[in-house]
Design an enzyme around this catalytic site. Structure first.
Site, PDB file in Angstrom:
ATOM      1  CE1 TYR A   1       0.388   7.954   3.261  1.00 11.15           C
ATOM      2  CE2 TYR A   1       0.665   5.575   2.098  1.00 11.15           C
ATOM      3  CZ  TYR A   1       0.392   6.205   2.648  1.00 11.15           C
ATOM      4  OH  TYR A   1      -1.184   6.193   3.306  1.00 11.15           O
TER       5      TYR A   1
ATOM      6  CG  ASP B   1      -1.978   1.423   1.619  1.00 13.88           C
ATOM      7  OD1 ASP B   1      -3.196   1.044   0.930  1.00 13.88           O
ATOM      8  OD2 ASP B   1      -1.070   2.507   2.012  1.00 13.88           O
TER       9      ASP B   1
ATOM     10  CG  HIS C   1      -4.389   9.617   0.441  1.00 13.95           C
ATOM     11  ND1 HIS C   1      -3.146   9.706   0.523  1.00 13.95           N
ATOM     12  CD2 HIS C   1      -5.001   9.247   2.057  1.00 13.95           C
ATOM     13  CE1 HIS C   1      -3.425   8.912   1.320  1.00 13.95           C
ATOM     14  NE2 HIS C   1      -3.079   8.905   2.219  1.00 13.95           N
TER      15      HIS C   1
HETATM   16  P1  NDP Z   1       0.269   1.265  11.683  1.00 11.30           P
HETATM   17  O1  NDP Z   1      -0.504   0.952  12.493  1.00 11.30           O
HETATM   18  O2  NDP Z   1       0.410   0.186  10.419  1.00 11.30           O
HETATM   19  O3  NDP Z   1       2.247   1.251  13.451  1.00 11.30           O
HETATM   20  C1  NDP Z   1       3.253   2.321  12.374  1.00 11.30           C
HETATM   21  C2  NDP Z   1       3.950   2.387  13.252  1.00 11.30           C
HETATM   22  O4  NDP Z   1       4.045   1.203  14.645  1.00 11.30           O
HETATM   23  C3  NDP Z   1       5.442   2.536  12.930  1.00 11.30           C
HETATM   24  O5  NDP Z   1       6.390   3.625  13.989  1.00 11.30           O
HETATM   25  C4  NDP Z   1       6.559   1.122  13.714  1.00 11.30           C
HETATM   26  O6  NDP Z   1       7.863   0.914  13.798  1.00 11.30           O
HETATM   27  C5  NDP Z   1       5.225   0.147  14.367  1.00 11.30           C
HETATM   28  N1  NDP Z   1       5.393  -0.446  14.792  1.00 11.30           N
HETATM   29  C6  NDP Z   1       5.495  -1.163  13.545  1.00 11.30           C
HETATM   30  N2  NDP Z   1       5.309  -2.730  14.185  1.00 11.30           N
HETATM   31  C7  NDP Z   1       5.597  -2.719  15.730  1.00 11.30           C
HETATM   32  C8  NDP Z   1       5.708  -4.113  15.700  1.00 11.30           C
HETATM   33  N3  NDP Z   1       5.065  -5.530  15.850  1.00 11.30           N
HETATM   34  N4  NDP Z   1       6.058  -3.896  17.485  1.00 11.30           N
HETATM   35  C9  NDP Z   1       5.972  -2.696  17.256  1.00 11.30           C
HETATM   36  N5  NDP Z   1       5.972  -1.208  16.889  1.00 11.30           N
HETATM   37  C10 NDP Z   1       5.721  -1.955  15.621  1.00 11.30           C
HETATM   38  O7  NDP Z   1       0.799   2.730  11.099  1.00 11.30           O
HETATM   39  P2  NDP Z   1       0.543   3.251   9.422  1.00 11.30           P
HETATM   40  O8  NDP Z   1      -0.103   4.589   9.881  1.00 11.30           O
HETATM   41  O9  NDP Z   1       1.217   3.729   9.213  1.00 11.30           O
HETATM   42  O10 NDP Z   1      -0.577   2.686   9.195  1.00 11.30           O
HETATM   43  C11 NDP Z   1      -0.519   1.594   8.314  1.00 11.30           C
HETATM   44  C12 NDP Z   1      -0.953   1.933   6.411  1.00 11.30           C
HETATM   45  O11 NDP Z   1      -2.467   2.176   6.907  1.00 11.30           O
HETATM   46  C13 NDP Z   1       0.197   2.917   6.414  1.00 11.30           C
HETATM   47  O12 NDP Z   1       1.726   2.381   5.904  1.00 11.30           O
HETATM   48  C14 NDP Z   1      -0.201   3.570   4.918  1.00 11.30           C
HETATM   49  O13 NDP Z   1      -0.372   1.905   4.282  1.00 11.30           O
HETATM   50  C15 NDP Z   1      -2.214   3.287   4.993  1.00 11.30           C
HETATM   51  N6  NDP Z   1      -2.531   4.612   5.913  1.00 11.30           N
HETATM   52  C16 NDP Z   1      -2.913   5.109   5.205  1.00 11.30           C
HETATM   53  C17 NDP Z   1      -3.954   5.941   5.846  1.00 11.30           C
HETATM   54  C18 NDP Z   1      -4.645   7.009   4.567  1.00 11.30           C
HETATM   55  O14 NDP Z   1      -5.344   7.919   5.038  1.00 11.30           O
HETATM   56  N7  NDP Z   1      -5.520   6.097   3.785  1.00 11.30           N
HETATM   57  C19 NDP Z   1      -3.708   7.517   6.626  1.00 11.30           C
HETATM   58  C20 NDP Z   1      -2.100   6.441   7.129  1.00 11.30           C
HETATM   59  C21 NDP Z   1      -1.536   5.397   7.216  1.00 11.30           C
HETATM   60  P3  NDP Z   1       8.962   1.185  13.263  1.00 11.30           P
HETATM   61  O15 NDP Z   1       8.577   1.355  11.340  1.00 11.30           O
HETATM   62  O16 NDP Z   1      10.019   1.471  13.818  1.00 11.30           O
HETATM   63  O17 NDP Z   1       8.873  -1.005  13.404  1.00 11.30           O
END
Ligand code: NDP
Length: 281
Positions: free
Chosen positions: A50, A45, A108
């Protein structure tokens, strides 16, 4: 390990678990996505917003994986809502992604206070992009019930998915119910609330009892609710952890306990789609 798929209302299917790329730095995206593909993720995704589509494209091309084994989503940026911009910007995305079509293209944000509130016009242009073969499926993101009703009433075509904020602190039940009523699959963004849910004592108790992490328990909760998730991580260990969700099950009692963490609108991490209006320069 085979990831289950969800049937979409246009006759296609989508892997229920994928990999998110929000806040993955553009110059680190190719390596990060390559690591995710190594773990086994096949659904990626991304979004024009981004700024990392080129890195995603680089990793996909280098992987030598068959196109039909990959599922790629990108999203229309907030400055591209006018009809002629939709196709032009999707063509730019495809060029960066090194693809001739995406599997899923989303609006979006609805931006109801911009463009004279004409997200219906934007939706019509999305349907045209699908007709032109540039996207297999089209859908929306951050659409509230009124936005969904407006585009469906105007075109008779429901989006394949609605990608919305959902996690234990913000279950977003009202929008999920409207999605369900129209056969729209719900994609849950920020499924672990960007890490905020980790450490919660209800999740920790369940995780400890099952020998899993609270991230895994939370992601499993989403899957058992039927939503599509794509957690983001730059760490190969956490990518692997987030992919290992299919060797355990939550009981109804555990599901209910996690449902009980919902804080309603105060649990939101991101902006309210009814008022969010940021457009890039
Ligand atoms: P997430 O809920 O996926 O959380 C990501 C965060 O959690 C990062 O800081 C990561 O750090 C940490 N993390 C991930 N896995 C673990 C784990 N197992 N243990 C501890 N920490 C963890 O947040 P996102 O906002 O990234 O949401 C996921 C996806 O949704 C986005 O990447 C995007 O593709 C989509 N999205 C879409 C939006 C929209 O408006 N349509 C808005 C926001 C997101 P680290 O990288 O250091 O592991």
């Amino acid at each position: 390990m085979t990831v289950p798929t969800i049937d979409l209302n246009d006759g296609t299917t989508i892997p229920q678990l994928g990999f998110g790329t929000f806040q993955v730095e553009p110059d680190e995206t190719a390596d990060t996505v390559a690591a995710a593909l190594d773990v086994g993720y096949r659904h990626i995704d991304t979004a024009q917003m981004y700024g990392n589509e080129a890195g995603v494209g680089e990793a996909l091309a280098a992987s030598k994986l068959a196109r039909e084994d990959l599922y790629v989503t990108t999203k229309l940026n907030n400055n591209n809502h006018r009809t002629p911009d939709v196709r032009r910007s999707l063509e730019e995305s495809l060029s960066k992604l090194q693809l001739d079509r995406v599997d899923l293209f989303l609006i979006h944000w609805p931006l109801p206070t911009r463009y004279d509130g004409d997200y219906v016009g934007t939706w019509k242009a999305m349907l045209e992009a699908r007709e032109a073969g540039l996207a297999t499926s089209v859908g929306v993101s951050n659409f509230e019930p009124a936005h969904l009703e407006a585009i469906i009433n105007a075109t008779g075509k429901a989006p394949a998915v609605n990608q919305i904020e959902v996690h234990p602190f913000f279950a977003n039940s009202k929008v999920r119910a409207v999605d369900n009523a129209h056969g729209i699959a719900t994609e849950a963004w920020s499924p672990i609330a960007q890490g905020e849910v980790l450490g919660n004592e209800v999740l920790e108790e369940i995780a400890e009892r099952l020998g899993k992490s609270s991230a895994q328990v939370t992601l499993r909760w989403h899957l058992q609710r039927g939503d599509i998730v794509f957690p983001k991580s730059v760490s190969p260990e956490r990518m692997k952890e987030n992919f290992e969700l299919f060797d355990f099950e939550l009981t109804e009692a555990d599901m209910g306990a996690i449902d009980g963490l919902d804080q309603g609108a105060t649990g939101r991490m991101g902006p309210d789609p009814d008022t969010f209006d940021t457009i890039p320069d």
